[in-house]
Structures are given as structure tokens and as C-alpha cells.
Design a protein around this motif. Structure first.
Motif, PDB file in Angstrom:
ATOM      1  N   ARG A 508      20.174  45.669   8.551  1.00 27.62           N
ATOM      2  CA  ARG A 508      19.187  46.496   9.244  1.00 27.62           C
ATOM      3  C   ARG A 508      18.860  47.782   8.492  1.00 27.62           C
ATOM      4  N   MET A 509      19.726  48.245   7.603  1.00 32.49           N
ATOM      5  CA  MET A 509      19.474  49.476   6.853  1.00 32.49           C
ATOM      6  C   MET A 509      19.028  49.206   5.421  1.00 32.49           C
ATOM      7  N   SER A 510      18.793  47.942   5.065  1.00 34.87           N
ATOM      8  CA  SER A 510      18.427  47.598   3.691  1.00 34.87           C
ATOM      9  C   SER A 510      16.939  47.352   3.582  1.00 34.87           C
ATOM     10  N   GLU A 511      16.472  47.164   2.342  1.00 36.92           N
ATOM     11  CA  GLU A 511      15.062  46.880   2.111  1.00 36.92           C
ATOM     12  C   GLU A 511      14.667  45.483   2.590  1.00 36.92           C
ATOM     13  N   MET A 512      15.646  44.619   2.804  1.00 36.52           N
ATOM     14  CA  MET A 512      15.376  43.248   3.217  1.00 36.52           C
ATOM     15  C   MET A 512      15.309  43.111   4.741  1.00 36.52           C
ATOM     16  N   ALA A 513      15.453  44.211   5.465  1.00 35.35           N
ATOM     17  CA  ALA A 513      15.551  44.130   6.929  1.00 35.35           C
ATOM     18  C   ALA A 513      14.280  43.578   7.550  1.00 35.35           C
ATOM     19  N   LEU A 514      13.126  44.091   7.145  1.00 36.38           N
ATOM     20  CA  LEU A 514      11.869  43.641   7.739  1.00 36.38           C
ATOM     21  C   LEU A 514      11.628  42.157   7.469  1.00 36.38           C
ATOM     22  N   ALA A 515      11.875  41.721   6.228  1.00 36.78           N
ATOM     23  CA  ALA A 515      11.674  40.311   5.895  1.00 36.78           C
ATOM     24  C   ALA A 515      12.612  39.421   6.710  1.00 36.78           C
ATOM     25  N   MET A 516      13.838  39.893   6.948  1.00 38.35           N
ATOM     26  CA  MET A 516      14.780  39.083   7.734  1.00 38.35           C
ATOM     27  C   MET A 516      14.374  39.047   9.206  1.00 38.35           C
ATOM     28  N   HIS A 517      13.889  40.163   9.745  1.00 31.97           N
ATOM     29  CA  HIS A 517      13.397  40.156  11.129  1.00 31.97           C
ATOM     30  C   HIS A 517      12.226  39.178  11.274  1.00 31.97           C
ATOM     31  N   ARG A 518      11.328  39.192  10.304  1.00 34.29           N
ATOM     32  CA  ARG A 518      10.187  38.277  10.353  1.00 34.29           C
ATOM     33  C   ARG A 518      10.664  36.820  10.277  1.00 34.29           C
ATOM     34  N   ALA A 519      11.619  36.545   9.388  1.00 35.99           N
ATOM     35  CA  ALA A 519      12.150  35.183   9.280  1.00 35.99           C
ATOM     36  C   ALA A 519      12.825  34.763  10.586  1.00 35.99           C
ATOM     37  N   HIS A 520      13.498  35.703  11.238  1.00 37.22           N
ATOM     38  CA  HIS A 520      14.133  35.386  12.524  1.00 37.22           C
ATOM     39  C   HIS A 520      13.082  34.987  13.558  1.00 37.22           C
ATOM     40  N   ALA A 521      11.968  35.732  13.633  1.00 35.79           N
ATOM     41  CA  ALA A 521      10.903  35.398  14.590  1.00 35.79           C
ATOM     42  C   ALA A 521      10.307  34.028  14.285  1.00 35.79           C
ATOM     43  N   ILE A 522      10.074  33.731  13.004  1.00 33.85           N
ATOM     44  CA  ILE A 522       9.496  32.432  12.641  1.00 33.85           C
ATOM     45  C   ILE A 522      10.465  31.301  12.966  1.00 33.85           C
ATOM     46  N   SER A 523      11.763  31.514  12.706  1.00 34.45           N
ATOM     47  CA  SER A 523      12.743  30.460  13.000  1.00 34.45           C
ATOM     48  C   SER A 523      12.809  30.181  14.499  1.00 34.45           C
ATOM     49  N   LEU A 524      12.670  31.218  15.321  1.00 38.79           N
ATOM     50  CA  LEU A 524      12.657  30.996  16.774  1.00 38.79           C
ATOM     51  C   LEU A 524      11.438  30.187  17.191  1.00 38.79           C
ATOM     52  N   ALA A 525      10.282  30.499  16.592  1.00 43.18           N
ATOM     53  CA  ALA A 525       9.069  29.740  16.910  1.00 43.18           C
ATOM     54  C   ALA A 525       9.176  28.300  16.437  1.00 43.18           C
ATOM     55  N   LEU A 526       9.781  28.082  15.274  1.00 46.65           N
ATOM     56  CA  LEU A 526       9.955  26.716  14.778  1.00 46.65           C
ATOM     57  C   LEU A 526      10.876  25.903  15.682  1.00 46.65           C
ATOM     58  N   SER A 527      11.835  26.569  16.303  1.00 46.32           N
ATOM     59  CA  SER A 527      12.757  25.860  17.198  1.00 46.32           C
ATOM     60  C   SER A 527      12.213  25.720  18.611  1.00 46.32           C
ATOM     61  N   GLY A 528      11.016  26.259  18.879  1.00 46.28           N
ATOM     62  CA  GLY A 528      10.397  26.118  20.191  1.00 46.28           C
ATOM     63  C   GLY A 528      10.699  27.241  21.160  1.00 46.28           C
ATOM     64  N   PHE A 530       9.559  30.215  22.061  1.00 45.58           N
ATOM     65  CA  PHE A 530       8.434  31.123  21.837  1.00 45.58           C
ATOM     66  C   PHE A 530       8.601  32.446  22.571  1.00 45.58           C
ATOM     67  N   ASP A 531       9.231  32.434  23.752  1.00 43.40           N
ATOM     68  CA  ASP A 531       9.453  33.703  24.445  1.00 43.40           C
ATOM     69  C   ASP A 531      10.344  34.627  23.618  1.00 43.40           C
ATOM     70  N   ALA A 532      11.417  34.085  23.066  1.00 44.65           N
ATOM     71  CA  ALA A 532      12.299  34.887  22.216  1.00 44.65           C
ATOM     72  C   ALA A 532      11.603  35.304  20.928  1.00 44.65           C
ATOM     73  N   ALA A 533      10.739  34.423  20.394  1.00 46.35           N
ATOM     74  CA  ALA A 533      10.021  34.763  19.166  1.00 46.35           C
ATOM     75  C   ALA A 533       9.076  35.943  19.389  1.00 46.35           C
ATOM     76  N   PHE A 534       8.338  35.951  20.511  1.00 45.69           N
ATOM     77  CA  PHE A 534       7.438  37.069  20.779  1.00 45.69           C
ATOM     78  C   PHE A 534       8.211  38.339  21.126  1.00 45.69           C
ATOM     79  N   ALA A 535       9.377  38.201  21.717  1.00 43.68           N
ATOM     80  CA  ALA A 535      10.219  39.376  21.937  1.00 43.68           C
ATOM     81  C   ALA A 535      10.663  39.982  20.611  1.00 43.68           C
ATOM     82  N   GLN A 536      10.960  39.129  19.637  1.00 41.91           N
ATOM     83  CA  GLN A 536      11.333  39.609  18.312  1.00 41.91           C
ATOM     84  C   GLN A 536      10.143  40.296  17.628  1.00 41.91           C
ATOM     85  N   VAL A 537       8.933  39.758  17.813  1.00 44.73           N
ATOM     86  CA  VAL A 537       7.737  40.389  17.252  1.00 44.73           C
ATOM     87  C   VAL A 537       7.525  41.774  17.853  1.00 44.73           C
TER      88      VAL A 537
END
Length: 755
Positions: A508-528, A530-537
Motif C-alpha cells: 500500500r505504500m509502494s509505487e505498485m499499490a495503485l496497479a495492485m488495487h486495480r488488479a484486485h478489482a478486475i480479479s473480483l469482476a472476473l470471478s463474478g 461485481f458488488d465487491a469489485a465496485f466497492a474496490q473501485v
């Protein structure tokens, strides 16, 4: 004889294809502009003509064929929506998604650079149809004299080469010249003497005899002026963009060919000297401890005074062995760094893969022909497409073995992502030949290379292995793996969203934090989920702001439109339509609107379809707007949307709009001409145009029409003269009429129930 003719035809066809010269169009995305680069033959002339939303790029080489397959690997469809070429030698047409300025310039006489720049926020002049930009082998440009005369701005140095007897005596702006040097307008009244004087000034400037000065040039940090004057021109740092002032005579060309002393462009004069970046030569062959011990002993002179030359040699030795932080500590002991020290500090940051926080002396060096190009690419990976592949390979081969093993995987990833997998593979092969044992860095670089080549299964397998190894490359491999699943629309493993969430907290304190948050949202959407994915967004929006939210929400919205159940889709699609905060891609708006129309929500679909557009709407979007307008009871708007649209679907919707507007007969005529189906016969029957119904078919409305025509004939039949015969005929006709009417009503009830 026939075989001979066929053989000759095949040979001719092969020869025609062999004559075509393929030039790969490469791309790069920047904050305020998108850059395209393409190799063109030496001395080739070129031109750019800008229309409202299309730019036409022409090169006077009849055999040139532009390869555009790799353009959108590195840039989004934002400023540039599409590009195409009709055939070898044809113009390259750029379809723009903004009101951008398209300019170009030649680099090293073999590379054509096209920039798609964002428009100015506060333009001082009204927008007019831009004049064509033309360039010759020396990189100059020509524009419409009437346009330049209409803009009364400050006069700056032009870049003339010769005269055109059909041209007014004025000089246009050169797209490669920075703001301080670019000529914005000239006066049509400039006479021939003034024209010749300006040519001489431009030629003298290009030869280095004079230096153009702009009084309005904004202040900018310059490492040269801040630290002292440098002795040679080769060591001058590029504090401004490349200046493209070219004016040559036949004497100049002869001198260049004879002595090689005449520089082709100003960019070559700004390249760093090879001695300043040749890390391979900063060692005498002894071991690390022997060299470092001797150099550390030479740092202090008599009375404990620091020897700056010894510190610089110590830093160079540290860099040769790959110790960037130690080299930085040594250079900081010198106090005020000199220009050469600034280059060494930049190299130290690159070796340690740290960002260069101060002025980067390697800016603009990616197009040079020495080792500076390699280090410039490592400091600015987004500009890798502008580098010469041969120069990069040669510079990489000259590195020490340990630096090849260390920097090779990183450099290979840069070119894999820039759309040059061949160069990336060559760098990896050279890395493998260095003798070092392959580690996680090389494994991950091979995975990125396979992904760039389209070998999705191999890439997924290698990335999964990299994630399972739990090394420093595992988080980045996880991001790449999730991105690959999203691009290819592949199912995701159930444990990947939880793993992405864990990495998001850890980093969370590194330069990769935003990219990892985005990947987390996409992985939630890929798994179906969607409520958790939009909460992550929403969490991304709170932590990083609106642009980060837009970058994360678009993949989630795509997956929502494609995979979500109806209730979940309507819930989030309605919220996105009401919020109207994110500028969505056209493809996403169309996909969402199409599903809303299928579910019976034309008003919300119209919200997506009526979003602000930068160009003309596609036929598919206009058809969906028409369908939504008909569903909303707006037939006039539906007919307006269909203006100029053809095809069976357009004709069907046009007939529906006319039917809704009350013009049933005209709608039936359209249906009969385009489709010829039962709906046309129904319309003719309802509009009492029975003579236009084709009664020769076995259909319901053909039968209704036949019955109606018989009833009309019976009603119009003359009565018999004899009273008894007339009564009998009346009874018989009445019975037949009742039967016909019963049949007619029965068919009408069936038709009403069906419709």
C-alpha cells in the motif's frame, strides 16, 4: 502453354509483393501527446493534411506499406481511434478521437515522427481547417500562406530550403522546433531579399555560427547553466526539445560528403559523449576489492582535502560493478555536482531502478547512436519505440557480463511492452549467454515476452510459476496474470482475488499499490463478485482520485456488461448512468446500451448513447438510438437518426418509425421493397391498399385480402331482374357473405392476438 502463363502470373504477383517495403508504425503515449514513429527511406518527402477528425499522412514512396498491427499495444484508443492504409504507397489515414493537432518531423533523415497533441486549453484564435504540412528529405515544412498571413503573432526564425514559384515568399512553422524557436506566422509582404536573408540566418544557425534567442521562452531548469559550462558540444545536455532547423545549399552538402563535418540535425549535436556512459570501460580488469580499495585511498589528498576526480573514478567503478547507491554516496561528497556528475547520478538511479527525481540529463537521448540510447530507454521506458534496435543491441552487448544478466530482463520487458518482441527476445538470448544462472527476473521477462507475442497459454503458465515462487517479481507477475485474463476474457482461479487483496495491503505504500488495487478489482469482476469489485473501485477513487477510478472502473464495467446477471447489471449500470462521472469508451457505451435495450430500458440506454462524442457516430450506435427513440415514442427523432443509414435493419426501423407516426402505407412500401414479409401485407390491408397486397402467397393477410376483395365484388354485383330469382340470389349471397365475414373476423382475431 496454360501452365507457363500461370507460372508467369505467380512470379509477377510475388515480384509485386516483394517490391513493397514494409515499415512498422510504432507508438508511445505521453501526458499531452501521442507519438507515432515509422522508418522511411532516406531523402523521402512526406506531407500531413489535417481534416476535422482525420489526418492523412503521405510519403512519396510508391512501394511503402505501413504495418499498423502493433500501434495499439502501447497506447489506448483515446487520441488515436484507428489508422489504416488502402495499399502499398497509399496515404496513412489517422482517425482521431479528439480535436488534436497532428504534426511531424524527420529524425536522422530516416525516421518520420508524428505527434498527436492535445489542443490548447485557451486558444487565442478561432479554429480553422489546418493546412497540409509537407516535409522533404531535410525535415522542413510548408504551409498555406494565406493561413499564416491571417495569424499575426510574433515572428521567429524559419526553416527555409528553397523557393517554389507557386508559393508566396513566407515560411511556415516547423513542427519539430520548440515553442521558443517555432515560427508562428510570417507576412506575405516579405520580399525576396528578406526571404534570402532569413534563409542565410537559418543556415548559419544550423551550422552553429549563431544561436536563435527567443525573448518569450519560459524559464526552465538547465543542468548546464546551473553547474558550469561544458567544454565540448558533445557533452551539452538537452535542456529543450530537439531543434529541427535545416537549411542547406549544394556547397553544404558537398562539404558534408567530403569531410563529414556538417551535422544533419541539431539532435545529433545534443547527444552525450560515448565516454560519459561507457560503463564497460570503467574498470581495469582487477577484482572489485582491489580497485575499490585503491580508489578509496586516493579520495583524500593532503590536509584531508577531497579529490573530486578520484571520487568520480570511484563512482564509475561502483557503477561498473552495479552498485548504484554507493556511487551516489561518492558523488554527493563532491558538493556541487558538475555536468558529468549529473550523468553518473542518473546512471546510479537507473542501475538501482529508482526514479530520477532531479533533472534527467538522459532526456531526449533515446534516438542517439551510442550507449546513451540504452540508458535513456531504461530511464524512460515509454519512449523505447523511438530508439534504434541495432544501437540498443550493440550497446547492450558492450555491457559487462554481470550487468547484462542484471539489466537484461528489465530491458527485455521494456521492449516487449513497447511492441518490439524481436528485440526483446534478442536481449534475453544475450542475457542467457552471459553465463549467469537464470533467476526469477529472467523467468518473468520470458513470460512478458510470450504474452507480447500472443502465446497466451505459455505466458499464463510462466506467470503462474512466477507468482508461486514468491519472489520480488511475484506481485508484478500477478498483475500481468490478471491483466492477461481480463484481456483474453479467461476464467480466473478462485484464490487470485484473495492473493491480490493481500498484496494490495502489503504494497500500500509502494509505487505498485495503485496497479495492485486495480488488479484486485478486475480479479473480483472476473470471478463474478461485481458488488465487491465496485466497492474496490470506490476505494481506489478515495485513495487516488478520479483518473485512477476511471482506469479501474472501465474493465469492471466491460465485464459487467458481458457476464453479470440481469439484476446485478441493472443495479450498477443504472448507478453509472446517473453518476455520469467517468468518460467511457465508445465500445463500452454501446455494449451497455445494447443490453439495456434488450432488457426494456430505452431511456437509460439513450443516456449512454447520447454521451459526448468526439466524432461522427457509427451506424451501429445510430441504429440503437433509433430503436431507443421508437421505444420512447419519438418517431421523428428516430427518422432523423436514420438519415444516411442503409441496410435491412435500418429499413425495418425506418418502417417502424413511420408506422408509429401513422404513415402505415409508406411503412408497408418500405417493408415490401426491403424485406417483402408478412408485415408489409398487414400494413397494406390495414391502410385499405388491397391492390398492393400479393395474393398469390399462402399467408394470413393474403387470405384476408382475398376475402375483402370478394366482399367488395359481391356488394357491387348487379341485382337480377326477376323478383323470385333476386330473392333467391340475395339469400344465397347473404349466406356466403356471413361465412366470408366469419372467416375474416376469425383471421383478424388471430392476427390481433399474434401482434
Amino acid at each position: 502453354m496454360i501452365r507457363f502463363v500461370l507460372f508467369a502470373f505467380v512470379l509477377g504477383l510475388a515480384a509485386s509483393h516483394a517490391e513493397a517495403r514494409t515499415s512498422v508504425v510504432r507508438s508511445g503515449e505521453h501526458r499531452t501527446f501521442t507519438r507515432l514513429t515509422v522508418q522511411v527511406p532516406q531523402n523521402a518527402r512526406w506531407s500531413i493534411f489535417n481534416h476535422q477528425s482525420v489526418s492523412e499522412i503521405s510519403v512519396d514512396q510508391p512501394e511503402i506499406l505501413f504495418d499498423t498491427s502493433q500501434v495499439f499495444n502501447r497506447i489506448p484508443k483515446k487520441r488515436l481511434i484507428d489508422l489504416e492504409q488502402s495499399g502499398p504507397g497509399g496515404a496513412l489515414l489517422l482517425t482521431l478521437g479528439c480535436e488534436c493537432d497532428v504534426t511531424g518531423f524527420k529524425l536522422d533523415d530516416t525516421m518520420l515522427v508524428i505527434d498527436i497533441k492535445d489542443p490548447e486549453e485557451n486558444p487565442t484564435t478561432e479554429a480553422t481547417e489546418p493546412a497540409p504540412i509537407q516535409g522533404g528529405p531535410f525535415g522542413f515544412s510548408q504551409s498555406n500562406p494565406h493561413e499564416t498571413a491571417a495569424r499575426r503573432e510574433d515572428f521567429r526564425l524559419p526553416a527555409p530550403v528553397g523557393f517554389n514559384r507557386n508559393m508566396q515568399p513566407q515560411l511556415p512553422p516547423d513542427p519539430a522546433v520548440p515553442d521558443g524557436l517555432a515560427e508562428r506566422s510570417t507576412d506575405v509582404a516579405i520580399n525576396i531579399s528578406e526571404q534570402r536573408l532569413l534563409e542565410q540566418i537559418a543556415r548559419a544557425s544550423q551550422q552553429g555560427l549563431i544561436t536563435p534567442v527567443s525573448p518569450n521562452r519560459p524559464a526552465k531548469a538547465d543542468p548546464v547553466t546551473a553547474t558550469g559550462q561544458i567544454g565540448t558540444a558533445e557533452q551539452t545536455f538537452p535542456a529543450a526539445p530537439n531543434v529541427n532547423i535545416v537549411a542547406a545549399t549544394s556547397i553544404d552538402r558537398d562539404m558534408k560528403n567530403a569531410a563529414g563535418l556538417f551535422p544533419a540535425t541539431a539532435a545529433k549535436q545534443q547527444c552525450l559523449s560515448a565516454d560519459m556512459v561507457s560503463i564497460s570501460e570503467w574498470s581495469d580488469g582487477r577484482t572489485f576489492s582491489e580497485q575499490i580499495g585503491e580508489l578509496r585511498a586516493e579520495v583524500f589528498e593532503e590536509f584531508d582535502r577531497l579529490d573530486k576526480a578520484a571520487l568520480r573514478n570511484l563512482a564509475k567503478t561502483y557503477l561498473h560493478f552495479g552498485f548504484g547507491a554507493e556511487a551516489t554516496d561518492a558523488l554527493q561528497m563532491t558538493g556541487n555536482p558538475e555536468p558529468e556528475d549529473m550523468v553518473l547520478l542518473a546512471l546510479a538511479k537507473i542501475v538501482d531502478d529508482d526514479p530520477i527525481e532531479t533533472v534527467n540529463p538522459l532526456d531526449g537521448q533515446e534516438s542517439c547512436t551510442n550507449e546513451a540510447a540504452l540508458w535513456a530507454v531504461l530511464s524512460h521506458p515509454e519512449l523505447a519505440s523511438a530508439a534504434d534496435p541495432d544501437t540498443i543491441q550493440q550497446a547492450f552487448a558492450r555491457l559487462p557480463l554481470h550487468l547484462r544478466a542484471y539489466l537484461g530482463p528489465r530491458l527485455s520487458q521494456v521492449f516487449s511492452r513497447s511492441g518490439d518482441p524481436n528485440l526483446a527476445a534478442a536481449i534475453l538470448r544475450a542475457t542467457d549467454r552471459s553465463g549467469e544462472t537464470a533467476g526469477p527476473a529472467q523467468d518473468f521477462a520470458h513470460a512478458v515476452l510470450q504474452n507480447s507475442r500472443g502465446n497466451v497459454e505459455d505466458a499464463r503458465r510462466k506467470m503462474t510459476d512466477a507468482v508461486d515462487q514468491n519472489t520480488e517479481f511475484s506481485p508484478e507477475a500477478l498483475i500481468e496474470l490478471i491483466e492477461t485474463h481480463w484481456v483474453e476474457r479467461l476464467p480466473i482461479a478462485p484464490d487470485l482475488p484473495d492473493l491480490a487483496a493481500a498484496y494490495a495491503v502489503e504494497l500500500r505504500m509502494s509505487e505498485m499499490a495503485l496497479a495492485m488495487h486495480r488488479a484486485h478489482a478486475i480479479s473480483l469482476a472476473l470471478s463474478g463478485a461485481f458488488d465487491a469489485a465496485f466497492a474496490q473501485v470506490s476505494e481506489i477513487a478515495e485513495l487516488y482520485g478520479g483518473p485512477a477510478k476511471e482506469q479501474a472502473s472501465i474493465p469492471v464495467l466491460f465485464l459487467l456488461a458481458e457476464n453479470a446477471d440481469n439484476v446485478t447489471f441493472l443495479k450498477h449500470a443504472m448507478n453509472s448512468a446517473s453518476a455520469n462521472e467517468t468518460a467511457l469508451p465508445v465500445e463500452l457505451e454501446d455494449a451497455t446500451a445494447s443490453r439495456l435495450l434488450e432488457l426494456g430500458f430505452p431511456e437509460t440506454a439513450m443516456t449512454y448513447l447520447s454521451a459526448k462524442e468526439t466524432g461522427p457516430a457509427s451506424s451501429g450506435r445510430r441504429l440503437m438510438r433509433t430503436e431507443a427513440a421508437i421505444a420512447l415514442g419519438l418517431p421523428h427523432r428516430a427518422l432523423i437518426e436514420l438519415l444516411g443509414v442503409t441496410g435491412p435493419e435500418a429499413e425495418r426501423l425506418r418502417a417502424d418509425a413511420m408506422w408509429q407516426n401513422g404513415d402505415v402505407k409508406r411503412a408497408s412500401e418500405i417493408l415490401q421493397d426491403s424485406l417483402g414479409d408478412e408485415a408489409a401485407r398487414r400494413g397494406f390491408w390495414l391502410s385499405d391498399s388491397l391492390d398492393q397486397v400479393d395474393t398469390g402467397t399462402d399467408s394470413k393477410y393474403a387470405t384476408l385480402t382475398e376475402i375483402s376483395l370478394r366482399l367488395q365484388e359481391e356488394a357491387a354485383a348487379p341485382e337480377a331482374s326477376a323478383p323470385l330469382a333476386s330473392a333467391r340470389a340475395l339469400l344465397s349471397g347473404s349466406e356466403r357473405t356471413r361465412e366470408e365475414i366469419d372467416s375474416l373476423l376469425g383471421l383478424a382475431r388471430d392476427s390481433s392476438a399474434a401482434n
